[in-house]
Scaffold this motif. Structure first.
Motif, PDB file in Angstrom:
ATOM      1  N   GLN A  51      30.331  -0.304  42.178  1.00  0.00           N
ATOM      2  CA  GLN A  51      31.190   0.710  41.588  1.00  0.00           C
ATOM      3  C   GLN A  51      30.432   2.003  41.243  1.00  0.00           C
ATOM      4  O   GLN A  51      31.041   3.005  40.873  1.00  0.00           O
ATOM      5  CB  GLN A  51      31.838   0.022  40.375  1.00  0.00           C
TER       6      GLN A  51
ATOM      7  N   LYS B 131      27.642  15.521  37.316  1.00  0.00           N
ATOM      8  CA  LYS B 131      28.808  14.731  36.872  1.00  0.00           C
ATOM      9  C   LYS B 131      28.349  13.687  35.860  1.00  0.00           C
ATOM     10  O   LYS B 131      27.309  13.033  36.047  1.00  0.00           O
ATOM     11  CB  LYS B 131      29.468  14.074  38.091  1.00  0.00           C
TER      12      LYS B 131
ATOM     13  N   ASP C 254      33.681  11.045  40.521  1.00  0.00           N
ATOM     14  CA  ASP C 254      32.565  11.271  41.451  1.00  0.00           C
ATOM     15  C   ASP C 254      33.044  12.157  42.610  1.00  0.00           C
ATOM     16  O   ASP C 254      32.338  13.061  43.061  1.00  0.00           O
ATOM     17  CB  ASP C 254      32.065   9.938  42.053  1.00  0.00           C
TER      18      ASP C 254
ATOM     19  N   GLY D 204      37.804   5.785  39.047  1.00  0.00           N
ATOM     20  CA  GLY D 204      36.440   6.157  39.453  1.00  0.00           C
ATOM     21  C   GLY D 204      36.364   7.472  40.208  1.00  0.00           C
ATOM     22  O   GLY D 204      35.312   7.839  40.739  1.00  0.00           O
TER      23      GLY D 204
END
Ligand code: ADP
Ligand code: ASP
Ligand code: MG
Length: 404
Positions: A209, A7, A154, A151
């Motif tokens: 984060q 990723k 992930d 976010g």
């Protein structure tokens, strides 16, 4: 030869040069004899810019239309990356979330992945193609595009790794791995070679984060081999696993801060059985998550209940509680959004007393006031004024990691 999910975050794919570099990382992995599925974020600040564009048109746009818009950022990245890989002469195909079979629930802007139908990806892999998939998005049962929350790429990567039974899931980002504190705040933060799923889950939830917390939850559940590393340096990264080797003498692994929280205080709540139940069931029914709760022993005139919520829920929570002021019976409501939660996390603190005392000493020496405290087996969190948050992270880090 294995199956590897890689990723790449927003900074890693920010422009043409970065995308070409990512294409090289992917094709090097492929050349080494692996099957590769790459998951990409939107380029740089694209997602923020799309939100701004929407706000210019309609700040109250529906979540459904927001998802339609936000998902385009990742679509742009995967097409461009596939083009970069084509230019290097390798077989490749890019897929959106729905083409890749990412099925989610119907909660727009914060959808959860329910399953991944991997047939299409497997067909492409069997044809020896490199597969590039959009992060952060899926499709719900009404065939509407959904996104997974900020976010969330992930989590897309780990979900794919789990469903495809990948040998490894690599999260490439803009730092070398997971550090003892955010390396952008604490200059002498150190990279951890290994961190446990449980520590990483706490850290991600408490504001570090570097990984989306749901990605860690999923990696733990499906035992996905997870690694965080830099797409810039090629240095060895951090392994996230069930049991981790510890740096000698440190009982904590990292310090985290979260400034996106707010505190609500209900002053003069009647000292009767059931009032806490009334307050918190009301919030729960309205999907408002509560974090640290503090309630004094009270006295004849009543008691005070303080708690924290995400800053984005402050307005809704205040309106709701004021609407029910009479039935709950509190005197007044006070809010403060200029606060931050600073936490230390470490599996080692379970067996070592004194971690809390050390943390309080660091804050006392720096003249930082603590508003609230909360603990679990592997973390201690304190609430401080937002203006003190960065200093608090620094002094706590100094105290724990320069003990020698
Ligand atoms: P990406 O765009 O690759 O998903 P993010 O910005 O989401 O990257 O996450 C990486 C950032 O996380 C780093 O740039 C760093 O500032 C921040 N961060 C916060 N806490 C930590 C920590 N303990 N270790 C490493 N990075 C951290
Ligand atoms: N592009 C999305 C965001 O900025 C998802 C991600 O980067 O993980 O939140
Ligand atoms: Mg990220």
């Amino acid at each position: 030869m294995g199956l590897i999910v890689q990723k790449f975050g927003g900074t890693s794919v920010a422009d043409a040069a970065r995308l070409r570099h990512v294409a090289e990382i992917i094709t090097d992995t492929y050349k080494a004899g692996n099957q590769v599925v790459a998951v990409l974020s939107a380029q740089g600040d694209t997602t923020d810019e799309l939100i701004e564009k929407a706000n210019e048109i309609n700040p109250l746009a529906s979540n459904r239309e927001m998802d339609m818009l936000l998902s385009t950022g990742e679509q742009m990245s995967v097409a461009l990356c596939a083009m970069a890989i084509e230019a290097l002469g390798y077989p490749v195909i890019s897929l959106t979330g729905w083409q890749a079979g990412m099925v989610t629930n119907t909660v727009s802007r914060n959808a959860r992945i329910k399953k991944v139908d991997t047939e299409r990806i497997e067909t492409e892999l069997n044809q020896k193609k490199i597969v590039i998939v959009t992060g952060f998005q899926g499709i719900n049962r009404y065939d509407d595009i959904t996104t997974l929350g900020r976010g969330g790429s992930d989590t897309s990567a780990v979900a794919l790794a789990a469903s495809l039974r990948a040998d490894l899931c690599q999260i490439y980002t803009d730092v070398d791995g997971v550090y003892t504190a955010d390396p952008r705040i604490v200059k002498d933060a150190r990279k951890l070679d290994e961190v446990t799923y449980n520590e990483m889950l706490e850290l991600a939830t408490l504001g570090a984060q570097v990984l989306h917390n749901r990605s860690v939850e999923m990696a733990k559940k499906y035992n996905v081999k997870l690694e965080v590393l830099s797409s810039f340096t090629g240095h060895p990264g951090t392994k996230v696993k069930e049991v981790a080797k510890r740096m000698e003498k440190s009982y904590i692994s990292s310090v985290a801060k979260n400034v996106n929280i707010a505190r609500i205080a209900l002053i003069g709540v009647p000292n009767e059985i059931g009032t806490s139940f009334k307050v918190f069931s009301l919030l729960a029914q309205n999907h408002i998550n509560v974090d640290i709760i503090l309630q004094g022993i009270g006295h004849e005139e009543g008691k005070d209940i303080c708690f924290t919520v995400a800053q984005s829920d402050l307005e809704a929570a205040s309106v709701l509680l004021r609407e029910h002021q009479e039935s709950i019976g509190f005197g007044r409501l006070e809010t403060n959004s200029h606060i931050a939660k600073v936490s230390v996390v470490g599996a080692g603190m379970m067996n070592h007393p004194g971690v809390a005392a050390t943390l309080f000493e660091a804050l006392y020496d720096a003249n930082i006031n603590i508003n609230m405290i909360s603990t679990s087996e592997i973390k201690i969190s304190v609430l401080v004024d937002e203006k003190d948050a960065e200093k608090a992270v620094q002094v706590i880090h100094d105290k724990f990691f320069s003990m020698g």
